[in-house]
Structures are given as C-alpha cells and as structure tokens.
Design a protein around this motif. Structure first.
Motif, short mmCIF file in Angstrom:
data_model
loop_
_atom_site.label_atom_id
_atom_site.label_comp_id
_atom_site.label_asym_id
_atom_site.label_seq_id
_atom_site.Cartn_x
_atom_site.Cartn_y
_atom_site.Cartn_z
N LEU A 266 -62.75 -13.22 44.61
CA LEU A 266 -62.73 -11.80 43.67
C LEU A 266 -62.53 -12.37 42.19
CD1 LEU A 266 -63.01 -9.01 43.20
CD2 LEU A 266 -60.40 -8.86 43.82
N ALA B 168 -68.05 -8.85 41.34
CA ALA B 168 -67.10 -9.24 42.08
C ALA B 168 -66.62 -8.40 43.29
CB ALA B 168 -65.81 -9.28 41.08
N GLU C 272 -69.54 -10.12 36.49
CA GLU C 272 -68.66 -9.05 35.84
C GLU C 272 -68.09 -8.31 37.19
OE1 GLU C 272 -68.69 -7.67 32.93
OE2 GLU C 272 -70.26 -9.14 32.01
N TRP C 273 -67.11 -7.36 36.66
CA TRP C 273 -66.32 -6.84 37.92
C TRP C 273 -67.01 -6.35 39.21
CZ3 TRP C 273 -66.01 -1.68 39.49
CH2 TRP C 273 -66.59 -0.86 38.58
N TRP D 64 -65.45 -12.35 39.22
CA TRP D 64 -65.17 -11.51 38.10
C TRP D 64 -65.34 -12.23 36.68
CZ3 TRP D 64 -60.89 -7.27 38.87
CH2 TRP D 64 -61.10 -6.45 37.69
#
Length: 366
Positions: A203, A215, A211-212, A207
């Motif tokens: 994760l 993730a 980008e989140w 990230w």
C-alpha cells in the motif's frame, strides 16, 4: 468473498502441526526412505495428522537417508507422551527389520552375565557384546514392543544398572522436537502479522509510486486474493500450515506485479488520452496488457500443474495454493483492481502544475 469468509467463520481452517502443536521426529536410515511405507506402518497407531517428508541434502552420504516425521499434538496432552514416541520409533524400526540394541550402563562389570540371563528369561535368543564398563544386548528383529519393555524392566530389576538406552541397527532418531500450543499460537499471530505487513508495505509503495486511488485499489484486490485463498482451504478442509503462509505471500507478490503493470499502462494512457472517459482509458489499458498478463499466468500454471501432479504429497498443498492464487490474482488485477480504480476516480493529468505554485509570497513588496 462473502462465501469464503463465511466458510472460514463456520468451518475454520484445518490447521497443520505448525499451528496445532505437535512433535517432529528426525529419522536416519541406511535404506532409502519410502514415505508410503512409513505412513502405512504408523497408521495403526492412530496418531491423527502425520506428515512424513524425505529430507535431501547434497552433503549427505550415499547411505544417509533422512526423513522428518511430524505428528500433531494428541488431545489433552501438552506434548506427545514418551511411550508414544517409543512406539513410533519401534514401529519404524520393525518395518525395516532392525535389531534393537540396548546399551546398559552397569555399575559392576561382573554383573553383565546376570543381566544377560535376566534378559534371556524374557527373550531367549538375545545376545550380548561387552565393553569396559557397560553391556550391549542385541534383541533380534521380530520381538514385540511389549517384550522389549518387559526385557528392559527385567534388566532394571536385576540391579547394578544406572541407565538403559535403546537404539536400532538400521535406523536412528537424531532429534525429537515438540511444539506446544503456546508456540503454535505464536506462529499463528506471526503469520497473520507477516501477511498484514506485506500488504501494508505494498500500500505504501503504490501510494508513493502512483496515487492513493491506485494504492487502495491494489490493496483491496490483494485482500480479495487472500480471502479467497483462505476460503478455499476452509471450504475443502485442506491442511493449512506455514507452507501455505509462504504461498500467500508469494501470491500477494505475484498479484501486485500484474496489477502494477496494468496501472502503469493506465497512467501512461491517462496522460496520452486526456479527453477520453476514464472507463475507456481503463478498457484500453487492460486490452493492451492482456496478452502479457495471460501468457505470464499460463506459463506459470504449466510449471505449477506439473509440480502438483509430479511433486508428491509434501508440496501439494503449497502448489495448490499457488495455482489458485495465480488464477484469482490474474483476474483480480484485471477486473477487481481496475474496477475499484474506476469507482475511486483518478487524477487525469500529471503534467499540469499547481497554478498557485511559486506564487505564495508574490504579493509581498521587495
């Protein structure tokens, strides 16, 4: 996922010795290890879950044949009883038609003849070899375990004996190790932590790398893979041990590799096709990487299926987990991770700079 999780809650997992506790007995014999014969010999003892593994090492001599016999913890016992270990060792020795050697540490060497007479009263055809201060009684193959126990008791009752050690001429037992419930409980916690930390590390990396949204989509897809793998082991009640934890970690690595390849192409196409709808970009990216994903999975499955068919019982559970993981990891990278990315949305253009960048203090007079 709901069915898999429900099966886990209702049936639970068929934990192996690693997680239940039990005893490992290492054997070394002059004859080649026949796993099927070992298992057939131990079956009448009704020991429950028994795992027999032949051990290979390039440093072994030609006549050095080593096996590891693992027996689950017996109900109500912290560790397997000494009598049970003696029965296992004697049964394996009897299967190989071994003679039993009783090394008697005696106080007075002159008592050797009296001790031999006591032994011959129980088993008439025993013989002896003498040392400086001890006595070795040779019990021929064919004597029962009950006779052997009576013989040792008769020697002890005759007096002048410090200790008696039992060995066999065709097989030896270099080590006997027990895993108690406390240790097995710690192994379960450590295994859960290993999988959780691996997923969290992935994760964090995705990230930083993307980008989140990428993730979160990737980690949810990995969670899907892990839950379905645990669920199939629960549903089919296949033995779940430390080897399966290794398979889970391998599945996580394999699945995230496919997912990153798809996501990398998605990011490239988002920059290339700024006007296209996100759904169309995802569809295009998946189709562009589809042949690579399927060919990689297919060639991996060829090797895994070969191992499953030809590899024997020792690695069958591990290989089954890998086959299952490759299949679900392949489709989760395509249909789960990408679909979650569509739901979460994503930044469309990384080339555009923040319009306020560099102007934070632009209003201040120099």
């Amino acid at each position: 996922m709901v069915i898999a999780f429900g099966s886990f809650l209702i049936q639970g997992l068929a934990f192996g010795i690693d997680f239940q506790g039990g005893t490992s007995i290492r054997t070394q014999s002059v004859q080649p290890v026949d796993v099927a014969a070992y298992r057939a010999a131990l079956e009448p003892l009704e020991l429950g879950d028994v795992s027999i593994t032949e051990v290979f090492d390039p440093n072994f001599d030609a006549n050095q044949n080593v096996a590891m016999v693992r027996i689950q913890a017996q109900e109500g016992d912290e560790r397997i009883a000494t009598e049970t270990i003696d029965a296992i060792q004697f049964t394996l020795a009897a299967m190989l038609e071994s003679q039993t050697l009783l090394s008697v540490d005696i106080v007075d060497p002159s008592a050797a003849s009296a001790l031999l007479s006591a032994a011959q009263a129980v088993v008439p055809n025993v013989t002896q070899t003498t040392g400086t201060s001890d006595l070795t009684i040779v019990v021929p193959a064919g004597a029962s375990l009950e006779q052997l126990n009576e013989l040792e008791a008769a020697i002890t009752d005759a007096g002048s004996v410090n200790s008696i050690q039992r060995t066999f001429d065709k097989i030896s037992f270099p080590s006997v190790e027990s895993v108690g419930p406390k240790v097995s409980g710690e192994l379960i916690n450590t295994a859960i932590m290993a999988v959780a930390l691996a997923v969290l590390a992935i994760l964090f990396y995705i990230w930083l790398r993307f980008e989140w949204q990428f993730a979160v989509g990737a980690v949810l897809a990995l969670t899907h893979d892990v839950i379905l793998t645990i669920g199939i082991f629960s549903e089919l009640q296949i033995k779940f041990d430390l080897a399966i934890i290794a398979a889970l970690l391998t599945i996580v690595g394999y699945s995230i590799n496919d997912t990153v390849i798809v996501f990398d192409r998605v990011r490239e196409n988002l920059r290339k096709y700024k006007k296209k709808d996100l759904k169309e970009v995802l569809n295009l990216s998946i189709n562009e990487t589809l042949s690579r994903t399927l060919m990689t999975s297919f060639t991996t499955l060829l090797a895994l299926v070969s191992l499953f068919v030809l590899g024997g019982d020792v690695i069958r559970g591990f290989v089954f987990a890998m086959i299952w993981g490759v299949i679900i990891g392949t489709y989760s990278s395509i249909f789960v991770a990408s679909a979650l990315l569509l739901v979460l949305g994503v930044k469309r253009d990384w080339s555009k700079k923040d319009p306020s960048a560099g102007t934070r203090y632009g209003h201040i007079d120099t």
